[in-house]
Enzyme design. Structure first.
Site, short mmCIF file in Angstrom:
data_model
loop_
_atom_site.label_atom_id
_atom_site.label_comp_id
_atom_site.label_asym_id
_atom_site.label_seq_id
_atom_site.Cartn_x
_atom_site.Cartn_y
_atom_site.Cartn_z
N CYS A 1 0.79 -0.99 -0.46
CA CYS A 1 -0.35 -0.02 -0.47
C CYS A 1 0.72 1.45 0.31
CB CYS A 1 -1.04 0.15 1.23
SG CYS A 1 -0.09 -0.20 2.75
N HIS B 1 -2.53 0.86 7.05
CA HIS B 1 -2.92 0.86 5.46
C HIS B 1 -3.27 2.30 5.13
CE1 HIS B 1 -4.19 -1.29 1.91
NE2 HIS B 1 -5.17 -0.72 1.43
N HIS C 1 -6.21 1.62 -4.33
CA HIS C 1 -4.93 0.86 -3.23
C HIS C 1 -4.09 -0.35 -3.44
CE1 HIS C 1 -7.66 -1.24 -0.61
NE2 HIS C 1 -8.45 -1.05 -1.42
#
Length: 178
Positions: free
Chosen positions: A63, A111, A123
């Site tokens: 990510c 994240h 993402h």
């Protein structure tokens, strides 16, 4: 014989007349795209690329690696991890004020994604998945920690903080016994 004024108006003249709309179109082509648009384009172009833990290349992205490279393409250098990316900017963005290009952080800064358009983010989710765009769900809102709007000034300030920490070394530990 034609007069000099008449000669200037002949079709053989190299003079070009542009309308206001044509001039605006030419000027707009010369203006570079904003960093957030370049970053979104980069991230969206990577859709389908596999998630790779620690990855930050076309072989795969995690990510924060995807965000790092997306903003790097736009000329903004970000720190490597999601937590560092969040900490790189003092100005935080609320859920209700999200705009395309904002980095959104979830699950205790574990994240990060990028707002691609209102209500959506791009993402690299997790092992076994690929870079993708998805709708921001109620679950995401519950896991939302915060967001930042990357800019060059914010990253410079973060680098100065890190450099200062390196110069001064770790803070000495102290203890008191009563």
């Amino acid at each position: 014989m034609a007069t000099p004024a008449a000669q200037a108006a002949t079709p053989d003249d190299d003079t070009t007349t542009l309308t206001g709309a044509e001039i605006r179109r030419i000027q707009e082509k010369q203006i570079p795209a904003p960093a957030w648009k370049i970053a979104i384009r980069y991230a969206m172009d990577k859709r389908g690329t596999p998630y790779v833990w620690g990855g930050a290349s076309r072989q795969g992205y995690d990510c924060s690696g995807l965000m790092l490279r997306a903003y790097e393409a736009a000329g903004i250098e970000l720190p490597r991890t999601a937590a560092e990316q969040y900490g790189a900017f003092s100005r935080k963005i609320s859920w209700d004020d999200l705009k395309p290009g904002d980095l959104v952080f979830f699950s205790g800064l574990g994240h990060v994604g990028m707002i691609s358009k209102p209500g959506y983010m791009v993402h690299s989710p997790h092992t076994g998945d690929v870079v993708k765009e998805e709708k921001l769900s109620d679950w995401r809102r519950q896991a939302f920690v915060g967001a930042v709007r990357p800019d060059r000034a914010g990253v410079r300030e973060w680098k100065q903080v890190l450099e200062h920490r390196e110069e001064t070394g770790p803070a000495p530990l102290t203890a008191s016994v009563e």
